[in-house]
Structure formats: C-alpha cells, structure tokens
Design an enzyme around this catalytic site. Structure first.
Site, PDB file in Angstrom:
ATOM      1  N   TYR A   1     107.204  51.776 101.926  1.00  0.00           N
ATOM      2  CA  TYR A   1     106.500  52.657 101.015  1.00  0.00           C
ATOM      3  C   TYR A   1     105.335  51.686  99.867  1.00  0.00           C
ATOM      4  CZ  TYR A   1     106.067  55.369  97.022  1.00  0.00           C
ATOM      5  OH  TYR A   1     106.000  56.156  94.858  1.00  0.00           O
TER       6      TYR A   1
ATOM      7  N   LYS B   1     101.309  52.202  99.175  1.00  0.00           N
ATOM      8  CA  LYS B   1     101.150  52.074  97.999  1.00  0.00           C
ATOM      9  C   LYS B   1      99.896  51.169  97.547  1.00  0.00           C
ATOM     10  CE  LYS B   1     102.911  56.303  97.220  1.00  0.00           C
ATOM     11  NZ  LYS B   1     101.903  57.558  97.669  1.00  0.00           N
TER      12      LYS B   1
HETATM   13  P1  NAP Z   1     108.472  64.916  95.941  1.00  0.00           P
HETATM   14  O1  NAP Z   1     109.259  65.494  94.949  1.00  0.00           O
HETATM   15  O2  NAP Z   1     109.276  64.444  97.431  1.00  0.00           O
HETATM   16  O3  NAP Z   1     107.642  65.817  97.098  1.00  0.00           O
HETATM   17  C1  NAP Z   1     106.876  65.336  98.220  1.00  0.00           C
HETATM   18  C2  NAP Z   1     105.836  66.734  98.366  1.00  0.00           C
HETATM   19  O4  NAP Z   1     105.327  66.557  99.699  1.00  0.00           O
HETATM   20  C3  NAP Z   1     106.646  68.037  98.789  1.00  0.00           C
HETATM   21  O5  NAP Z   1     105.438  68.331  98.511  1.00  0.00           O
HETATM   22  C4  NAP Z   1     106.657  67.783 100.173  1.00  0.00           C
HETATM   23  O6  NAP Z   1     106.294  68.559 100.883  1.00  0.00           O
HETATM   24  C5  NAP Z   1     105.056  66.703 100.653  1.00  0.00           C
HETATM   25  N1  NAP Z   1     105.189  66.058 101.909  1.00  0.00           N
HETATM   26  C6  NAP Z   1     105.935  65.254 101.535  1.00  0.00           C
HETATM   27  N2  NAP Z   1     105.907  65.312 103.447  1.00  0.00           N
HETATM   28  C7  NAP Z   1     104.679  66.206 103.886  1.00  0.00           C
HETATM   29  C8  NAP Z   1     104.012  66.189 105.337  1.00  0.00           C
HETATM   30  N3  NAP Z   1     104.732  65.007 106.568  1.00  0.00           N
HETATM   31  N4  NAP Z   1     103.325  67.121 104.935  1.00  0.00           N
HETATM   32  C9  NAP Z   1     102.614  67.599 104.115  1.00  0.00           C
HETATM   33  N5  NAP Z   1     102.832  67.004 102.772  1.00  0.00           N
HETATM   34  C10 NAP Z   1     104.677  66.423 102.574  1.00  0.00           C
HETATM   35  O7  NAP Z   1     108.104  63.770  95.148  1.00  0.00           O
HETATM   36  P2  NAP Z   1     107.038  63.037  94.220  1.00  0.00           P
HETATM   37  O8  NAP Z   1     107.944  62.687  93.734  1.00  0.00           O
HETATM   38  O9  NAP Z   1     106.995  64.643  93.198  1.00  0.00           O
HETATM   39  O10 NAP Z   1     105.836  62.703  94.679  1.00  0.00           O
HETATM   40  C11 NAP Z   1     104.459  62.784  94.402  1.00  0.00           C
HETATM   41  C12 NAP Z   1     103.610  61.808  94.917  1.00  0.00           C
HETATM   42  O11 NAP Z   1     103.885  60.751  93.785  1.00  0.00           O
HETATM   43  C13 NAP Z   1     104.111  60.965  96.064  1.00  0.00           C
HETATM   44  O12 NAP Z   1     102.700  60.417  97.050  1.00  0.00           O
HETATM   45  C14 NAP Z   1     104.651  59.548  95.881  1.00  0.00           C
HETATM   46  O13 NAP Z   1     105.142  58.730  96.479  1.00  0.00           O
HETATM   47  C15 NAP Z   1     103.858  58.949  94.327  1.00  0.00           C
HETATM   48  N6  NAP Z   1     104.870  58.657  93.253  1.00  0.00           N
HETATM   49  C16 NAP Z   1     105.876  59.745  92.836  1.00  0.00           C
HETATM   50  C17 NAP Z   1     106.633  58.587  91.980  1.00  0.00           C
HETATM   51  C18 NAP Z   1     108.028  59.001  91.290  1.00  0.00           C
HETATM   52  O14 NAP Z   1     108.855  58.231  90.493  1.00  0.00           O
HETATM   53  N7  NAP Z   1     108.148  60.115  91.961  1.00  0.00           N
HETATM   54  C19 NAP Z   1     106.527  57.615  91.317  1.00  0.00           C
HETATM   55  C20 NAP Z   1     104.943  57.100  92.041  1.00  0.00           C
HETATM   56  C21 NAP Z   1     104.568  57.615  92.881  1.00  0.00           C
HETATM   57  P3  NAP Z   1     107.397  69.591 101.454  1.00  0.00           P
HETATM   58  O15 NAP Z   1     108.096  69.880  99.989  1.00  0.00           O
HETATM   59  O16 NAP Z   1     106.939  70.906 102.277  1.00  0.00           O
HETATM   60  O17 NAP Z   1     107.824  68.471 101.978  1.00  0.00           O
END
Ligand code: NAP
Length: 254
Positions: free
Chosen positions: A159, A163
């Site tokens: 990860y 990033k």
């Molecule tokens: P999340 O709740 O785990 O949701 C992930 C999303 O990505 C889901 O809609 C999932 O679709 C989709 N996804 C995962 N694998 C996939 C694949 N192989 N093909 C197509 N779609 C896929 O994640 P989140 O926390 O909202 O994070 C969203 C983004 O923000 C990510 O890039 C993450 O690294 C970044 N981020 C998050 C945080 C945090 O604190 N949460 C902080 C910094 C950055 P499905 O439902 O179909 O699996």
C-alpha cells in the site's frame, strides 16, 4: 462569478470504487455539482447510481475487476464513451489494502495491491487521456493518494509503495498532459472512517493513538472529501496540476 467555475453541468465523470466509502462520496459530489457519472466497481454500484439518478443526473454502473486493468481499461473506456458520448473527468479511487508485517508480506498481497492501486490508475488514465485529447476540450484526472504517499507507515508495504507511486505518477501525467489542457492532481485523504480502516478503528490502542495525533480530534468522513473533489474536477482548478493535496484534519502538520 466564482461559484459558477465550480459547476460541472454537461460534464461526464468516471469514478472507480464508487459503490461505497470515499468513492461513493466523490460520485455523489460530482453529480450534485452537475456531472453525469459512470461508476466502476467489482460489484456494480447500483445504490450509488440510484442516488445520482434521484438527483436528476445520468448514471450507469459498470462491473469491472480493475486488477485486470491492463486488458480491461480500454474496452471499459470504449463502453463508457458509447453510453455517455464523452469523458471529461476520471477519478481513480478504487483501492485495496493488505496488512501484514514487511517480512511476512506475500508476493500475492504485494501484487494484488499494486495492481489495483497503481497499475489500474495508469492504464485507465492512459485510455481516458486519449479520449480527452481526441475531444480537444481538456479534462481532469484525479488520483487518490494517502498519508502513505508522504510517510512509510507500518504493516502495509504494498500500500505504501502504491501510494508513493501514485504521487509520482500524478506529477508525470501532469507534465505530459498539460499541453492538452488536462490537469492531473491527487487527493491524499487522512484517516477516514470506511471499510478500509475498520480494522484499525476496531483496535482500541491503535484507534486512540491515531486520534491523539489528529489535530482536528476526529476521524474524517467521506463527506469531508467532497469539496476538494469538485474543486479538482472543475474549471476552478484550471491552473493547478501535479499537486497532491492532503485533506487530513491536520495529520501531516503534526
Ligand atoms: P473501501 O471502503 O474499501 O472501498 C473500496 C472501493 O474500491 C469499493 O467500491 C470497491 O468495490 C473498489 N474496488 C476494490 N478493488 C477493486 C477492483 N479490483 N476493481 C474495481 N473496484 C475495486 O475504500 P475507501 O476507504 O473508500 O478508499 C477509497 C480510496 O481512498 C482508496 O484508494 C484508498 O486507498 C484511499 N484512501 C483511503 C483512506 C481511508 O482512511 N479510508 C485514506 C487514504 C486513502 P467493491 O465494493 O466492488 O469491492
């Protein structure tokens, strides 16, 4: 007037990972600002699409596993162009995380994370940028970085590498696409309450240590990221490219 430059009426946005979490907030924000939205997830984001359609905007869910983006990206972009007629905005939000110590981190976890978090944005952006260049009206690409674009963290080597890489890729794309009027920026969310971070919020000691370090004193919510997404997708940010913008309750300032 300044607020008019934030409007996205007539624009078509593609948002990956729009079914839940942060990506759902991005998709809704872009629709609220006026855009039609194509969502891309493994499980089609029907609930997000229904909420966008309830706003009176066009929306359609595409079910694509982005771990195979090298072959899936161009056909996906072609289908979206056939359905919507154009692409103005791409938000590379889909992401996964695998938590294991560095010395035990498997080749599969490393490869899976790099494929979704770094390779998929590369291939999707390539296909979308070609469409934007052919349209001749510029465009906006928004990548999703992280605090791990600036810090190493623990337990998440794939990860952190993905990033860090997305921040560098954002700058390269910004340089090469600027002559075409395409701006490329990244959003670096801080600690946001989603499925992705559920395990660390469920660990009382880890949760408290994180809270103690956030000047804002709370976890972020997906809604906290809607404003920056609309800004970076809109003409209001036309002179901004290559930036990675932290929205972190002050985490990086600490
Ligand atoms: P999340 O709740 O785990 O949701 C992930 C999303 O990505 C889901 O809609 C999932 O679709 C989709 N996804 C995962 N694998 C996939 C694949 N192989 N093909 C197509 N779609 C896929 O994640 P989140 O926390 O909202 O994070 C969203 C983004 O923000 C990510 O890039 C993450 O690294 C970044 N981020 C998050 C945080 C945090 O604190 N949460 C902080 C910094 C950055 P499905 O439902 O179909 O699996």
């Amino acid at each position: 007037m300044i607020l008019d430059t934030f409007k996205l009426d007539g624009k078509v946005a593609v948002v990956t990972g729009a079914g839940r979490g942060i990506g759902q907030a991005y998709a809704l924000a872009l629709a609220e600002a006026g855009a039609a939205v194509a969502t891309v997830d493994v499980t089609p984001a029907e609930a997000t699409v229904a909420r966008i359609q309830a706003l009176g905007r066009n929306a359609k869910a595409y079910a694509v596993d982005l771990s195979g983006a090298e072959t899936a990206a161009q056909p996906l972009i072609d289908r979206i162009l056939a359905n919507f007629g154009r692409i103005d905005i791409l938000v590379n939000n889909a992401g996964i995380i695998r938590r294991h110590p560095f010395t035990d981190h498997s080749a599969k976890d490393w490869g899976d994370v790099l494929a979704v978090n770094l390779s998929a944005p590369f291939f999707l952006s390539q296909a979308a940028a070609k469409a934007m260049i052919a349209q001749g009206q510029g465009g906006k690409i928004i990548n999703i970085a992280s605090m791990l674009s600036f810090q190493g963290g623990i337990l998440i080597p794939g990860y952190a590498a993905s990033k860090g890489g997305i921040k560098s890729l954002t700058m390269l794309m910004a340089n090469e696409l600027a002559p075409h009027g395409i701006q490329v920026n990244a959003i670096a969310p801080g600690y946001i309450a989603t499925d992705n971070t559920a395990p660390i919020r469920a660990d009382p000691a880890r949760n408290q240590a994180i809270l103690d370090r956030i000047p804002a004193g709370r976890w972020g919510t997906p809604d906290d990221l809607k404003g920056i997404c609309v800004f970076l997708a809109s003409p209001a940010s036309d002179y901004m490219t290559g930036a990675t913008v932290n929205v972190d309750g002050g985490w990086l300032s600490r």
